[in-house]
Design an enzyme around this catalytic site. Structure first.
Site, PDB file in Angstrom:
ATOM      1  N   ASP A   1       0.808  -1.219   0.000  1.00  0.00           N
ATOM      2  CA  ASP A   1       0.000   0.000   0.000  1.00  0.00           C
ATOM      3  C   ASP A   1       0.846   1.276   0.000  1.00  0.00           C
ATOM      4  O   ASP A   1       2.066   1.231   0.187  1.00  0.00           O
ATOM      5  CB  ASP A   1      -0.973   0.009   1.190  1.00  0.00           C
ATOM      6  CG  ASP A   1      -0.360  -0.578   2.471  1.00  0.00           C
ATOM      7  OD1 ASP A   1       0.879  -0.554   2.596  1.00  0.00           O
ATOM      8  OD2 ASP A   1      -1.119  -1.037   3.322  1.00  0.00           O
TER       9      ASP A   1
ATOM     10  N   ASN B   1      -8.182  -3.343  14.116  1.00  0.00           N
ATOM     11  CA  ASN B   1      -9.544  -3.647  13.649  1.00  0.00           C
ATOM     12  C   ASN B   1      -9.559  -4.789  12.635  1.00  0.00           C
ATOM     13  O   ASN B   1     -10.565  -5.027  11.970  1.00  0.00           O
ATOM     14  CB  ASN B   1     -10.193  -2.396  13.053  1.00  0.00           C
ATOM     15  CG  ASN B   1      -9.437  -1.871  11.824  1.00  0.00           C
ATOM     16  OD1 ASN B   1      -8.476  -2.479  11.367  1.00  0.00           O
ATOM     17  ND2 ASN B   1      -9.877  -0.749  11.284  1.00  0.00           N
TER      18      ASN B   1
ATOM     19  N   HIS C   1      -7.667  -5.012   9.906  1.00  0.00           N
ATOM     20  CA  HIS C   1      -7.346  -4.707   8.505  1.00  0.00           C
ATOM     21  C   HIS C   1      -6.049  -5.388   8.074  1.00  0.00           C
ATOM     22  O   HIS C   1      -5.150  -5.622   8.884  1.00  0.00           O
ATOM     23  CB  HIS C   1      -7.344  -3.195   8.215  1.00  0.00           C
ATOM     24  CG  HIS C   1      -6.193  -2.415   8.758  1.00  0.00           C
ATOM     25  ND1 HIS C   1      -6.337  -1.176   9.348  1.00  0.00           N
ATOM     26  CD2 HIS C   1      -4.854  -2.659   8.785  1.00  0.00           C
ATOM     27  CE1 HIS C   1      -5.163  -0.718   9.701  1.00  0.00           C
ATOM     28  NE2 HIS C   1      -4.238  -1.598   9.374  1.00  0.00           N
TER      29      HIS C   1
ATOM     30  N   GLU D   1      -9.973  -1.999   5.068  1.00  0.00           N
ATOM     31  CA  GLU D   1     -10.670  -1.775   6.326  1.00  0.00           C
ATOM     32  C   GLU D   1     -11.889  -2.700   6.432  1.00  0.00           C
ATOM     33  O   GLU D   1     -12.318  -3.279   5.420  1.00  0.00           O
ATOM     34  CB  GLU D   1     -11.111  -0.299   6.395  1.00  0.00           C
ATOM     35  CG  GLU D   1      -9.962   0.706   6.314  1.00  0.00           C
ATOM     36  CD  GLU D   1      -9.133   0.799   7.596  1.00  0.00           C
ATOM     37  OE1 GLU D   1      -9.233  -0.082   8.468  1.00  0.00           O
ATOM     38  OE2 GLU D   1      -8.359   1.769   7.709  1.00  0.00           O
TER      39      GLU D   1
HETATM   40  C1  F6R Z   1       1.251  -1.722   6.106  1.00  0.00           C
HETATM   41  C2  F6R Z   1      -0.045  -2.365   6.160  1.00  0.00           C
HETATM   42  C3  F6R Z   1      -0.896  -2.344   7.390  1.00  0.00           C
HETATM   43  C4  F6R Z   1      -0.108  -2.657   8.669  1.00  0.00           C
HETATM   44  C5  F6R Z   1      -1.038  -2.582   9.882  1.00  0.00           C
HETATM   45  C6  F6R Z   1      -0.285  -2.800  11.169  1.00  0.00           C
HETATM   46  O1  F6R Z   1       1.820  -1.866   4.831  1.00  0.00           O
HETATM   47  O2  F6R Z   1      -0.453  -2.880   5.182  1.00  0.00           O
HETATM   48  O3  F6R Z   1      -1.932  -3.286   7.250  1.00  0.00           O
HETATM   49  O4  F6R Z   1       0.472  -3.917   8.564  1.00  0.00           O
HETATM   50  O5  F6R Z   1      -1.659  -1.344   9.923  1.00  0.00           O
HETATM   51  O6  F6R Z   1       0.566  -1.732  11.369  1.00  0.00           O
HETATM   52  P1  F6R Z   1       1.696  -1.746  12.511  1.00  0.00           P
HETATM   53  O7  F6R Z   1       2.673  -2.781  12.112  1.00  0.00           O
HETATM   54  O8  F6R Z   1       2.271  -0.354  12.483  1.00  0.00           O
HETATM   55  O9  F6R Z   1       0.984  -2.069  13.781  1.00  0.00           O
END
Ligand code: F6R
Length: 245
Positions: free
Chosen positions: A67, A136, A138, A143
Site C-alpha cells: 500500500d 480492527n 485490517h 478496512e
Molecule cells: C502496512 C499495512 C498495514 C499494517 C497494519 C499494522 O503496509 O499494510 O496493514 O500492517 O496497519 O501496522 P503496525 O505494524 O504499524 O501495527
C-alpha cells in the site's frame, strides 16, 4: 493456519527474518509481497544485518508492497516508498527497478490501481506475502467491510487507522485520508502468507482471528480460507489464548 510462538518482538523479528532469508536463498528469483508499519521494521533490520554479515543476495528478488498513501510522492519521508528505501532497499543488493510500491501521486489514481494489479499478475503473482494486522483486523489498508474479492483500489482510511498511524506524522491532520492498497482478493492470490502479530494492543485482533467467523467485518478472517498461512506472534499478542488445540 500454522502459528509459531515467539517470546517477544525481537524474537518474532528474528524468526520471520530467518524464514524469509531461507526462502530467498532457496528461490533467488522469489517475488515477495512486503508490508510497512511498525511491525516489520525489526525484520528488515535483521535482513540488512544478515546481508552485510553473510552476503545473502537479493539480486534476483522482485518485491511488491501492499500500500501507499494517496497524495504523497516517494520522496516524502512519510511515504511507504521512502520507508522501504530507508529500512531495506537502500541497504541490500535488490535491483531498485524490481521493487514496486503503489504510486500515491498519480494523476489518474484509478488507472494506477489497475496497472499495479496487472503488473503483479504479469509477473506471475506473489510467492510470499508478508502481512501485519490492524487492531480492527485490517490487512493492507483493507478496512472492515472491504469485499473479499477486491483488487488494488483506493480506500478511505478510518479514523482509528489514521490515529494509529499519526505517530509518524507531526499531527493527526497531516495523516492522509486515503490510500491505495492491494485488495483482499489480490492478497489471497499469494502462494504463501506470513502474518506477523506483536504486542498487547494486537491481542484482541489475534483472538478474533482464531475464534471468530470468516466475515468481511474482520478482513484478516479471510486468511482462514488460504491454504498456506503461517502466523508468527509474540507472547504479548497471544496472552492466554489457546493457539494450539
Ligand atoms: C502496512 C499495512 C498495514 C499494517 C497494519 C499494522 O503496509 O499494510 O496493514 O500492517 O496497519 O501496522 P503496525 O505494524 O504499524 O501495527
Amino acid at each position: 493456519m500454522k502459528i509459531i510462538e515467539a517470546n517477544d518482538y525481537q524474537d518474532m523479528s528474528k524468526i520471520a527474518a530467518d524464514y524469509i532469508m531461507k526462502k530467498v536463498s532457496t528461490s533467488p528469483n522469489i517475488k515477495l509481497g512486503l508490508a510497512t508499519g511498525g511491525t516489520p521494521t525489526g525484520i528488515y533490520s535483521n535482513l540488512v544485518a544478515d546481508h552485510r554479515e553473510n552476503g545473502t543476495t537479493y539480486r534476483g528478488v522482485t518485491s511488491f508492497n501492499l500500500d501507499e498513501y494517496v497524495g504523497l510522492s516517494g520522496t516524502d519521508p512519510n511515504s511507504y516508498r521512502y520507508y522501504m528505501d530507508h529500512h531495506l532497499f537502500d541497504h541490500i543488493d535488490i535491483q531498485k527497478e524490481n521493487t514496486f510500491v503503489p504510486r500515491g501521486d498519480m494523476d489518474n489514481i484509478q488507472d494506477g490501481c489497475a496497472q499495479y494489479e496487472n503488473l503483479i499478475q504479469k509477473r506471475n503473482g506473489i510467492d510470499l506475502q508478508i502481512l501485519g494486522i490492524g487492531e480492527n483486523g485490517h490487512i493492507g489498508f483493507n478496512e472492515p467491510g472491504t469485499s473479499f474479492e477486491s483488487k488494488t483500489h483506493v480506500v478511505q482510511l478510518t479514523h482509528s487507522t489514521r490515529e494509529a498511524n499519526a505517530r509518524y506524522f507531526n499531527s493527526l491532520e497531516e495523516v492522509p485520508t486515503e490510500a491505495v492498497t492491494m485488495g483482499i482478493g489480490s492478497i489471497m492470490k499469494s502462494r504463501e502468507i506470513l502474518l506477523l502479530i506483536s504486542g498487547e494492543q494486537k491481542r484482541e485482533a489475534l483472538k478474533k482471528l482464531f475464534t471468530g467467523d470468516v466475515d468481511e467485518s474482520f478482513p484478516a478472517s479471510v486468511l482462514k480460507n488460504h491454504p498456506y498461512v503461517t502466523i508468527i506472534a509474540d507472547k504479548a499478542a497471544i496472552g492466554d489464548l489457546k493457539v494450539h488445540s
